[in-house]
Design an enzyme around this catalytic site. Structure first.
Site, PDB file in Angstrom:
ATOM      1  N   PHE A   1      33.619  73.091  60.024  1.00 33.14           N
ATOM      2  CA  PHE A   1      34.374  72.551  58.888  1.00 33.14           C
ATOM      3  C   PHE A   1      33.648  71.322  58.363  1.00 33.14           C
ATOM      4  O   PHE A   1      33.362  70.402  59.117  1.00 33.14           O
ATOM      5  CB  PHE A   1      35.814  72.181  59.277  1.00 33.14           C
ATOM      6  CG  PHE A   1      36.608  71.692  58.092  1.00 33.14           C
ATOM      7  CD1 PHE A   1      37.139  72.607  57.183  1.00 33.14           C
ATOM      8  CD2 PHE A   1      36.774  70.339  57.853  1.00 33.14           C
ATOM      9  CE1 PHE A   1      37.841  72.169  56.062  1.00 33.14           C
ATOM     10  CE2 PHE A   1      37.477  69.895  56.731  1.00 33.14           C
ATOM     11  CZ  PHE A   1      38.011  70.815  55.839  1.00 33.14           C
TER      12      PHE A   1
ATOM     13  N   ASP B   1      27.519  66.374  61.645  1.00 35.40           N
ATOM     14  CA  ASP B   1      28.778  66.006  61.021  1.00 35.40           C
ATOM     15  C   ASP B   1      29.654  65.429  62.133  1.00 35.40           C
ATOM     16  O   ASP B   1      30.256  66.176  62.913  1.00 35.40           O
ATOM     17  CB  ASP B   1      29.415  67.240  60.375  1.00 35.40           C
ATOM     18  CG  ASP B   1      30.773  66.943  59.748  1.00 35.40           C
ATOM     19  OD1 ASP B   1      31.358  65.886  60.072  1.00 35.40           O
ATOM     20  OD2 ASP B   1      31.258  67.772  58.966  1.00 35.40           O
TER      21      ASP B   1
ATOM     22  N   LYS C   1      36.812  59.966  58.988  1.00 33.65           N
ATOM     23  CA  LYS C   1      38.079  59.848  59.700  1.00 33.65           C
ATOM     24  C   LYS C   1      38.357  58.500  60.402  1.00 33.65           C
ATOM     25  O   LYS C   1      39.051  57.672  59.859  1.00 33.65           O
ATOM     26  CB  LYS C   1      38.218  61.011  60.681  1.00 33.65           C
ATOM     27  CG  LYS C   1      38.316  62.358  59.945  1.00 33.65           C
ATOM     28  CD  LYS C   1      38.993  63.419  60.758  1.00 33.65           C
ATOM     29  CE  LYS C   1      39.466  64.567  59.881  1.00 33.65           C
ATOM     30  NZ  LYS C   1      38.489  65.602  59.597  1.00 33.65           N
TER      31      LYS C   1
HETATM   32  C1  LIG Z   1      37.974  66.232  58.373  1.00 34.46           C
HETATM   33  C2  LIG Z   1      36.561  66.691  58.396  1.00 34.46           C
HETATM   34  C3  LIG Z   1      35.790  66.761  57.217  1.00 34.46           C
HETATM   35  C4  LIG Z   1      36.358  66.469  55.843  1.00 34.46           C
HETATM   36  O1  LIG Z   1      36.804  65.163  55.711  1.00 34.46           O
HETATM   37  P1  LIG Z   1      37.757  64.775  54.454  1.00 34.46           P
HETATM   38  O2  LIG Z   1      37.898  63.293  54.579  1.00 34.46           O
HETATM   39  O3  LIG Z   1      39.031  65.528  54.610  1.00 34.46           O
HETATM   40  O4  LIG Z   1      37.024  65.167  53.227  1.00 34.46           O
HETATM   41  C5  LIG Z   1      34.473  67.141  57.331  1.00 34.46           C
HETATM   42  N1  LIG Z   1      33.924  67.442  58.538  1.00 34.46           N
HETATM   43  C6  LIG Z   1      34.629  67.381  59.678  1.00 34.46           C
HETATM   44  C7  LIG Z   1      33.962  67.686  60.977  1.00 34.46           C
HETATM   45  C8  LIG Z   1      35.971  67.014  59.646  1.00 34.46           C
HETATM   46  O5  LIG Z   1      36.688  66.996  60.784  1.00 34.46           O
END
Ligand SMILES: *Cc1c(COP(=O)(O)O)cnc(C)c1O
Length: 396
Positions: free
Chosen positions: A137, A222, A251
């Site tokens: 994600f 990420d 986050k």
């Molecule tokens: C939550 C998340 C995102 C997206 O972050 P947003 O602030 O919602 O755009 C991208 N990568 C990972 C691994 C995430 O957990």
């Protein structure tokens, strides 16, 4: 407004994109949140791995209030001390060199993808392919949902941006087949969060690094969910000797104040020149003051050590639950305070029953209970949640 009025107003005026739980939250303190009827919940979701210091932490609250009274925003046409300070901290903590500040995770990844593409062009016009992992994600902008190799996030938004390829996660052979001189970057989560707390084999990340080096491809981690101490190190990649070329954060970074970041090595960052990327809000002094306060508290209170200690305890307690309810729990996994409990059935009913009992937890990927509590919780807080889970599973 009372609860029913709020539900009704939301239904009438908010875009219908969220399947929300039927509670209205009002305030919080530490690892607890309260709904508007005054019911207390222990919060082991923490805004989805965001509220790393819990709710209403005095140091974070004071930093935000003080900065709001001085300068909330001033445009990146000017310098601020808060931004310079945060950039230096993030570079030093990550072992990388240059920082860009955005407002969210998707924006951080979008920027990292842009930087990787620019860098690829400095090597060859054909070096633009980006490889990501299935069940990953990476966000919901057009480029990041294309990087998100899950059909449910992509359907209906075609045509998608080109140049993306997908491989199964934790499968080095599949990646070896796809990677080539055309690969400009491989993007991976060190542990897949939304995809179900999928934890790769110990040597996978090192093997990916070696493969990227062989083809001159950038390795982008990420760490939007795994970063900022979540797994017991500031960055999850610091559990091994592997370093990425770019890492993305969001986050936990602002403790709840919206902020994202990507950090790159000098070699890669020099592909950007003035005008190549930007943001109106990104790196504003309010968000930077929040992030500086979060990093300060993590260091001063030795929260990485706390994560190690409490996580080990929680993992043991969850494993005991697995032994007690093998018909419900098939696996306990994760690292640090990013723990997943794989169920033998969909998890939504268990999440709802826990909420009823006063615990906010989360289910991701349909059947994985995900625990991403504040980093400053104690074993007693773990006990509260385990007791509720035990009660719920006894009748599930
Ligand atoms: C939550 C998340 C995102 C997206 O972050 P947003 O602030 O919602 O755009 C991208 N990568 C990972 C691994 C995430 O957990």
């Amino acid at each position: 407004m009372n609860k029913e009025q709020i539900f009704q107003t939301d239904k009438e005026y908010y875009m219908p994109v969220f399947a929300r739980y039927q509670i209205v939250l009002s305030h919080g303190e530490g690892p607890y949140v309260y709904d508007i009827d005054g019911k207390k919940y222990i919060d082991f979701l923490a805004g989805i791995a965001v509220n790393v210091l819990g709710h209403a932490h005095p140091a974070l609250t004071a930093a935000v209030a003080q900065q709001a009274g001085k300068l909330i925003h001033c445009s990146n046409l000017y310098y601020t001390e808060e931004q310079a300070k945060l950039a230096k901290s993030l570079a030093e903590l990550s072992g990388l060199d240059k920082v860009f500040l955005a407002n969210s995770g998707a924006e951080a990844n979008e920027g990292a993808i842009k930087l990787a593409r620019k860098y690829g062009k400095t090597v060859s016009a054909d070096k633009y392919e980006i490889i990501t992992a299935e069940h990953g994600f990476h966000g919901r902008t057009m480029a990041t949902l294309t990087a998100t190799a899950q059909p449910k996030y992509q359907q209906g938004y075609e045509p998608l941006p080109g140049g993306f390829k997908y491989v199964p996660y934790n499968d080095i052979n599949a990646l070896t087949e796809q990677v080539s001189e055309k690969t400009c970057a491989v993007i991976l989560e060190p542990i897949q969060g939304e995809g179900g707390v999928n934890t790769p084999d110990d040597n996978y990340i090192d093997q990916v690094r070696a493969l990227c080096d062989k083809y001159g491809a950038l390795l982008i981690f990420d760490e939007i969910q795994t970063g900022i101490g979540r797994t017991g190190k500031m960055f999850a990649y610091q559990h091994s000797n592997t370093k990425p070329d770019i890492v993305t954060l969001a986050k936990g970074l602002g403790g709840g104040v919206p902020i994202g970041a990507f950090i790159a090595s000098n070699k890669v960052a020099q592909a950007f020149a003035p005008g190549d990327h930007g943001s109106t809000f990104g790196g504003n002094p309010l968000a930077c003051a929040a992030a500086n306060a979060v990093l300060g508290v993590i260091a001063e209170q030795n929260l990485l050590q706390n994560v190690e200690t409490v996580a080990k305890y929680m993992l043991d307690e969850l494993t005991k639950l697995q032994n007690k309810y093998p018909q419900i729990i098939s696996q306990v996994r994760g690292k640090g305070l990013m723990l997943g409990v794989k169920l033998t059935k969909p998890g939504r009913d268990i999440v709802n029953a826990c909420m009823e009992q006063g615990a906010i937890i989360n289910c991701t990927a349909g059947d994985v209970l995900r625990f991403v509590p504040p980093l400053n919780i104690t074993k007693a807080h773990v006990d509260e949640v385990i007791t509720i889970l035990d009660k719920v599973m006894a009748i599930a």
